[in-house]
Design a protein around this motif. Structure first.
Motif, mmCIF file in Angstrom:
data_model
loop_
_atom_site.group_PDB
_atom_site.id
_atom_site.type_symbol
_atom_site.label_atom_id
_atom_site.label_comp_id
_atom_site.label_asym_id
_atom_site.label_seq_id
_atom_site.Cartn_x
_atom_site.Cartn_y
_atom_site.Cartn_z
ATOM 1 N N LEU A 123 -3.428 2.283 -2.459
ATOM 2 C CA LEU A 123 -4.585 2.564 -1.612
ATOM 3 C C LEU A 123 -5.462 3.665 -2.199
ATOM 4 N N GLU A 124 -4.813 4.725 -2.658
ATOM 5 C CA GLU A 124 -5.550 5.890 -3.136
ATOM 6 C C GLU A 124 -5.930 5.803 -4.610
ATOM 7 N N GLN A 125 -5.407 4.772 -5.298
ATOM 8 C CA GLN A 125 -5.667 4.593 -6.726
ATOM 9 C C GLN A 125 -5.283 5.849 -7.508
ATOM 10 N N LYS A 126 -4.119 6.384 -7.152
ATOM 11 C CA LYS A 126 -3.605 7.572 -7.819
ATOM 12 C C LYS A 126 -2.087 7.486 -7.845
ATOM 13 N N LYS A 127 -1.477 7.855 -8.954
ATOM 14 C CA LYS A 127 -0.034 7.720 -9.102
ATOM 15 C C LYS A 127 0.707 8.974 -8.629
ATOM 16 N N ASP A 128 1.979 8.755 -8.308
ATOM 17 C CA ASP A 128 2.919 9.849 -8.040
ATOM 18 C C ASP A 128 2.494 10.763 -6.893
ATOM 19 N N LEU A 129 1.986 10.171 -5.806
ATOM 20 C CA LEU A 129 1.684 10.960 -4.617
ATOM 21 C C LEU A 129 3.001 11.366 -3.949
ATOM 22 N N PRO A 130 3.020 12.475 -3.208
ATOM 23 C CA PRO A 130 4.262 12.917 -2.562
ATOM 24 C C PRO A 130 4.840 11.837 -1.647
ATOM 25 N N LEU A 131 6.157 11.720 -1.642
ATOM 26 C CA LEU A 131 6.835 10.709 -0.837
ATOM 27 C C LEU A 131 7.169 11.243 0.557
ATOM 28 N N ASN A 132 7.131 10.353 1.536
ATOM 29 C CA ASN A 132 7.615 10.671 2.880
ATOM 30 C C ASN A 132 9.041 10.126 2.982
ATOM 31 N N HIS A 133 10.034 11.018 2.963
ATOM 32 C CA HIS A 133 11.429 10.584 2.973
ATOM 33 C C HIS A 133 11.904 10.190 4.375
ATOM 34 N N ASN A 134 11.041 10.339 5.358
ATOM 35 C CA ASN A 134 11.387 9.978 6.742
ATOM 36 C C ASN A 134 10.545 8.801 7.235
ATOM 37 N N ILE A 135 9.983 8.031 6.290
ATOM 38 C CA ILE A 135 8.937 7.059 6.627
ATOM 39 C C ILE A 135 9.385 6.021 7.643
ATOM 40 N N ALA A 136 10.603 5.482 7.544
ATOM 41 C CA ALA A 136 11.027 4.424 8.462
ATOM 42 C C ALA A 136 11.040 4.918 9.907
ATOM 43 N N LYS A 137 11.574 6.127 10.121
ATOM 44 C CA LYS A 137 11.622 6.683 11.480
ATOM 45 C C LYS A 137 10.236 7.111 11.951
ATOM 46 N N ASP A 138 9.462 7.762 11.082
ATOM 47 C CA ASP A 138 8.113 8.182 11.464
ATOM 48 C C ASP A 138 7.264 6.977 11.857
ATOM 49 N N GLY A 139 7.386 5.901 11.075
ATOM 50 C CA GLY A 139 6.614 4.699 11.371
ATOM 51 C C GLY A 139 7.047 4.035 12.660
ATOM 52 N N GLU A 140 8.358 3.915 12.848
ATOM 53 C CA GLU A 140 8.879 3.249 14.042
ATOM 54 C C GLU A 140 8.521 3.994 15.324
ATOM 55 N N HIS A 141 8.794 5.292 15.378
ATOM 56 C CA HIS A 141 8.606 6.034 16.631
ATOM 57 C C HIS A 141 7.131 6.295 16.933
ATOM 58 N N GLY A 142 6.330 6.498 15.883
ATOM 59 C CA GLY A 142 4.918 6.823 16.102
ATOM 60 C C GLY A 142 4.094 5.695 16.675
ATOM 61 N N ILE A 143 4.631 4.463 16.638
ATOM 62 C CA ILE A 143 3.910 3.332 17.231
ATOM 63 C C ILE A 143 3.607 3.605 18.707
ATOM 64 N N ALA A 144 4.449 4.409 19.350
ATOM 65 C CA ALA A 144 4.225 4.722 20.769
ATOM 66 C C ALA A 144 2.889 5.418 21.001
ATOM 67 N N LEU A 145 2.363 6.108 19.988
ATOM 68 C CA LEU A 145 1.041 6.737 20.120
ATOM 69 C C LEU A 145 -0.021 5.689 20.443
ATOM 70 N N TYR A 146 0.050 4.573 19.747
ATOM 71 C CA TYR A 146 -0.920 3.491 19.968
ATOM 72 C C TYR A 146 -0.719 2.857 21.345
ATOM 73 N N ARG A 147 0.529 2.592 21.680
ATOM 74 C CA ARG A 147 0.814 1.886 22.934
ATOM 75 C C ARG A 147 0.442 2.719 24.156
ATOM 76 N N ALA A 148 0.593 4.023 24.039
ATOM 77 C CA ALA A 148 0.343 4.882 25.204
ATOM 78 C C ALA A 148 -1.131 5.147 25.435
ATOM 79 N N ASN A 149 -1.980 4.955 24.426
ATOM 80 C CA ASN A 149 -3.331 5.498 24.523
ATOM 81 C C ASN A 149 -4.487 4.531 24.306
ATOM 82 N N PHE A 150 -4.331 3.531 23.441
ATOM 83 C CA PHE A 150 -5.516 2.763 23.065
ATOM 84 C C PHE A 150 -6.118 1.986 24.224
ATOM 85 N N ILE A 151 -5.307 1.223 24.923
ATOM 86 C CA ILE A 151 -5.863 0.383 25.986
ATOM 87 C C ILE A 151 -6.458 1.220 27.119
#
Length: 290
Positions: free
Chosen positions: A189-217
């Motif tokens: 996406l950023e067209q740049k190599k070796d950006l810092p990794l998120n070692h908690n990505i699976a949990k951050d992605g899974e739980h943060g979905i609630a932000l969308y569900r609680a607020n958008f509609i």
């Protein structure tokens, strides 16, 4: 870089993991991360700010090391604003501060930036790729009436918001990502190599979905009139795949002091262009010290 860790208790008995960086005698700057990130996403930027600011970061509820609420409504914008209030009251008691935020951090920070109780505490706000949902709703209604191509362009960019409403599919998808796989997505996406990794990505992605569900509609169906209580700077990422730069056109209606800077970058410029983004945050804050 040295930092001090803190635990913040929220009004609904969640615990937020926070860090403070640098000299506490310097101007305070709070950084709020987006989705699916945690506070570590700011570290490349902090190294360019720590000479001039006392920096506060925290994992928002559901991200990083902070606790994970069980109910979707616990992620509603008013509660997220109370979280920010709890953080600054504990770590910056009776102090004024600047604030900058990215992506969902920016969306949730708008809730606080438009609340009267922060009027005498917030000195400036830099928003990066995260519109106020109420402003966005007014903008989309106006575009649907008068500029349907712009309306459908943003709707197309927001496909993931619809996908995130799916109860089983959306959380499951994040289990397909490990840090390296997600890192490849960001690098592309950023067209740049070796950006810092998120070692908690699976949990951050899974739980943060609630932000969308609680607020958008709720916000899109019943937008509120929300006026900023401090000067606002929008850092507009011209190649953003998720947020249309046109959404920024709505801000001057709601912020009496407003500036914008355009950056030729994609959505995660906080990782791919940290020195440049830090410079914009610092310059705007320096203009509004009192």
């Amino acid at each position: 870089m040295q930092f001090v860790t803190h635990w913040i208790e929220t009004t609904d008995q969640q615990k937020l993991f926070a860090k403070t960086w640098g000299d506490s005698q310097k101007s305070a700057l709070v950084l709020v991360h987006g989705y699916p990130d945690n506070q570590e996403v700011w570290e490349p930027i902090i190294q360019h700010l720590i000479q001039d600011f006392y920096v506060v970061t925290y994992d928002v509820r559901g991200a990083g090391q902070s606790t994970v609420p069980k109910k979707i409504r616990a992620y509603a914008l008013p509660q997220l604003s109370l979280d920010l209030e709890a953080v600054v009251n504990q770590l910056l008691p009776n102090r004024q501060f600047h604030i900058a935020a990215h992506d969902w951090g920016s969306i949730q920070t708008w809730e606080s930036v438009t609340e009267a109780k922060f009027k005498d505490r917030m000195l400036s706000y830099t928003t990066i790729s995260g519109p106020c949902l109420d402003h966005a709703a007014f903008w989309m209604r106006d575009q649907f009436k008068h500029q349907k191509p712009k309306f459908f362009k943003q709707l197309f960019k927001s496909w993931y918001i619809v996908a995130f409403q799916l109860p089983i599919l959306a959380p499951t998808i994040w289990h397909l990502f490990n840090p390296e796989r997600w890192g490849k997505v960001l690098n592309q996406l950023e067209q740049k190599k070796d950006l810092p990794l998120n070692h908690n990505i699976a949990k951050d992605g899974e739980h943060g979905i609630a932000l969308y569900r609680a607020n958008f509609i709720p916000r899109l169906l019943k937008p509120r009139q929300r006026h900023a209580v401090c000067p606002v700077q929008a850092v507009v990422l011209k190649r953003d795949n998720f947020v249309s730069p046109e959404l920024i056109d709505e801000i001057p209606k709601w912020a009496s002091e407003f500036e914008r800077v355009d950056v030729d970058a994609n959505h995660w410029a906080v990782l791919s262009r940290p020195q440049e983004i830090a410079a914009y945050i610092a310059a705007f804050a320096s203009k509004h010290q009192h």
